[in-house]
Design a protein around this motif. Structure first.
Motif, mmCIF file in Angstrom:
data_model
loop_
_atom_site.group_PDB
_atom_site.id
_atom_site.type_symbol
_atom_site.label_atom_id
_atom_site.label_comp_id
_atom_site.label_asym_id
_atom_site.label_seq_id
_atom_site.Cartn_x
_atom_site.Cartn_y
_atom_site.Cartn_z
ATOM 1 N N CYS A 236 0.849 -1.200 0.000
ATOM 2 C CA CYS A 236 0.000 0.000 0.000
ATOM 3 C C CYS A 236 0.879 1.242 0.000
ATOM 4 O O CYS A 236 1.772 1.393 0.846
ATOM 5 C CB CYS A 236 -0.902 -0.016 1.226
ATOM 6 S SG CYS A 236 -1.872 1.492 1.438
ATOM 7 N N SER A 237 0.623 2.126 -0.949
ATOM 8 C CA SER A 237 1.427 3.347 -1.046
ATOM 9 C C SER A 237 0.864 4.489 -0.215
ATOM 10 O O SER A 237 1.542 5.474 0.030
ATOM 11 C CB SER A 237 1.522 3.783 -2.512
ATOM 12 O OG SER A 237 0.225 4.078 -3.038
ATOM 13 N N ASN A 238 -0.399 4.345 0.236
ATOM 14 C CA ASN A 238 -1.051 5.389 1.026
ATOM 15 C C ASN A 238 -0.862 5.090 2.509
ATOM 16 O O ASN A 238 -1.398 4.106 3.026
ATOM 17 C CB ASN A 238 -2.529 5.467 0.673
ATOM 18 C CG ASN A 238 -3.214 6.688 1.268
ATOM 19 O OD1 ASN A 238 -2.933 7.075 2.405
ATOM 20 N ND2 ASN A 238 -4.117 7.287 0.515
ATOM 21 N N LYS A 242 -2.392 2.048 5.517
ATOM 22 C CA LYS A 242 -1.507 0.951 5.908
ATOM 23 C C LYS A 242 -2.034 0.129 7.092
ATOM 24 O O LYS A 242 -1.898 -1.100 7.090
ATOM 25 C CB LYS A 242 -0.104 1.482 6.218
ATOM 26 C CG LYS A 242 0.715 1.769 4.964
ATOM 27 C CD LYS A 242 2.149 2.127 5.314
ATOM 28 C CE LYS A 242 2.963 2.387 4.041
ATOM 29 N NZ LYS A 242 3.146 1.150 3.256
ATOM 30 N N LEU A 275 -10.622 6.419 -0.562
ATOM 31 C CA LEU A 275 -9.171 6.199 -0.593
ATOM 32 C C LEU A 275 -8.834 4.779 -1.045
ATOM 33 O O LEU A 275 -7.900 4.556 -1.823
ATOM 34 C CB LEU A 275 -8.563 6.453 0.787
ATOM 35 C CG LEU A 275 -8.467 7.903 1.263
ATOM 36 C CD1 LEU A 275 -7.802 7.953 2.636
ATOM 37 C CD2 LEU A 275 -7.681 8.755 0.268
ATOM 38 N N LYS A 278 -9.345 4.301 -4.765
ATOM 39 C CA LYS A 278 -8.291 4.983 -5.506
ATOM 40 C C LYS A 278 -6.986 4.195 -5.450
ATOM 41 O O LYS A 278 -6.235 4.117 -6.439
ATOM 42 C CB LYS A 278 -8.086 6.383 -4.928
ATOM 43 C CG LYS A 278 -7.056 7.219 -5.691
ATOM 44 C CD LYS A 278 -6.956 8.620 -5.101
ATOM 45 C CE LYS A 278 -5.919 9.452 -5.865
ATOM 46 N NZ LYS A 278 -5.804 10.824 -5.312
ATOM 47 N N GLU A 279 -6.716 3.579 -4.298
ATOM 48 C CA GLU A 279 -5.480 2.822 -4.102
ATOM 49 C C GLU A 279 -5.477 1.509 -4.876
ATOM 50 O O GLU A 279 -4.465 1.113 -5.466
ATOM 51 C CB GLU A 279 -5.272 2.551 -2.610
ATOM 52 C CG GLU A 279 -4.066 1.691 -2.273
ATOM 53 C CD GLU A 279 -2.743 2.431 -2.471
ATOM 54 O OE1 GLU A 279 -1.710 1.755 -2.609
ATOM 55 O OE2 GLU A 279 -2.748 3.680 -2.500
ATOM 56 N N THR A 280 -6.611 0.797 -4.869
ATOM 57 C CA THR A 280 -6.662 -0.567 -5.420
ATOM 58 C C THR A 280 -7.414 -0.680 -6.739
ATOM 59 O O THR A 280 -7.276 -1.684 -7.444
ATOM 60 C CB THR A 280 -7.330 -1.520 -4.409
ATOM 61 O OG1 THR A 280 -8.706 -1.151 -4.242
ATOM 62 C CG2 THR A 280 -6.618 -1.481 -3.062
#
Length: 349
Positions: A236-238, A242, A275, A278-280
């Motif tokens: 996870c970059s956010n 995490k 979020l 947007k992340e996945t």
């Protein structure tokens, strides 16, 4: 050759099936018989007409009936749909194929009715014509009283009933397969607890009865099998998300909620959803389901755990929901996935 676990007499409780068959025959006015994939009867006839009973008792006419059944069944399999045809006495018969994951396991043979409106039947095929018309006429004349008693039905009624039986029979058989595989695998594990391979994970662990083992199977044991999907902190970059990803990967056996994940991240559920998507590129529920099915496939491949136990181990509410979710992603039941995977693994290269 069809595999043992797909034999219709292994899937269905034939006594209960026969009661259902009798009821369907009474409601539809059709004579009904169920056969296996080889064409061998697995039930007796329901509501067999007197005319057909006598014809099938006649050694000169029986081969014609058997050829009609065989050809009708093959055509239904080819079409993967009900096949309506005329027998050698111009009586309407229907072959209804039963398939599981595109595997032909048997058929419901129905019919023994006359058409009230043959002009509406279009290109209805007489699947087998007599090579000895005088024999058929002579035999028919002797049984004329019984022939007149055969019920009549419009062609439209025949088609509608055929489609209904096709949907109903395949649904019931597939549901029975799901339930029976769970029971079979559970009983197998109950009789041979070593199949769970507990000792390979926890040396010295004493083998107990299956119910105790099921209760004591923890997330740590599932993790021991799932070596191919360790938790990667960089997945996870956010940074806000995490804590949720960490929790998901470290608590595989929990039935997680979006609300709980949002609380772990100290944000609102709606903001968490945005979020996360947007992340996945997926919703939380879709991502979690796909991830758990990936884990389930690994457990099916490397362990002998019953499907019901894998369902519990990955936090599904019940085995039925697990099977439904698995089929949504893989288009096959978990048990059949295991069978095919191990079959391919054992096949010579």
């Amino acid at each position: 050759m069809i595999q043992e676990y797909l034999r219709i007499n292994k899937i269905l409780d034939l006594k209960k099936w026969k009661r259902l068959q009798d009821s369907l025959a009474a409601v539809t006015k059709l004579a009904i018989l169920t056969v296996d994939y080889k064409g061998n009867p697995v039930t007796t006839h329901s509501s067999c007409q007197a005319f057909c009973q006598n014809v099938r008792k006649d050694p000169e006419l029986l081969p014609y009936c058997q050829k009609c059944d065989s050809r009708g069944g093959l055509e239904a399999v080819r079409l993967n749909a009900p096949y309506v045809y005329l027998c050698h006495f111009n009586i309407v018969d229907i072959a209804i194929p039963i398939t599981i994951d595109d595997k032909y396991i048997g058929a419901v043979m129905a019919g023994q009715v006359k058409l009230a409106d043959p002009e509406n039947a279009g290109d209805l095929e007489q699947i087998l014509a007599s090579k000895n018309e005088s024999l058929h006429h002579r035999k028919r004349d002797k049984l004329n009283q019984y022939y007149d008693e055969i019920p009549t039905m419009t062609y439209e009624e025949v088609v509608k009933i055929s489609n209904m039986l096709f949907l109903l029979c395949n649904y019931i058989v597939e549901e029975a397969l799901n339930k029976n595989l769970l029971v079979e695998m559970f009983e197998k594990a109950s009789g041979n607890q070593e199949a769970l391979n507990i000792s390979t994970i926890l040396p010295g662990y004493s083998i107990k009865n299956i119910e105790t083992i099921k209760k004591e199977m923890t997330n740590a044991i599932a993790d021991a099998y799932l070596k191919n999907t360790p938790y990667d902190p960089d997945i996870c970059s956010n940074s806000v998300l995490k804590p949720a990803f960490d929790y998901i990967y470290r608590n595989k056996s929990e039935n997680m909620s979006l609300k709980h994940m949002a609380e772990l991240c100290h944000i609102s559920p709606s903001y968490f959803s945005r979020l996360f998507a947007k992340e996945t590129g997926e919703t939380f529920s879709a991502y979690l389901a796909r991830l758990k099915i990936t884990w389930a496939k690994q457990l099916l491949e490397v362990t002998d755990m019953p499907v019901s136990q894998i369902s519990d181990e990955l936090g599904f509410n019940e085995p039925g929901y697990f099977i439904k979710t698995f089929k949504k992603f893989e288009e096959i039941t978990p048990a059949l996935y295991r069978k095919y995977f191990k079959g391919n693994m054992n096949r010579p290269g």
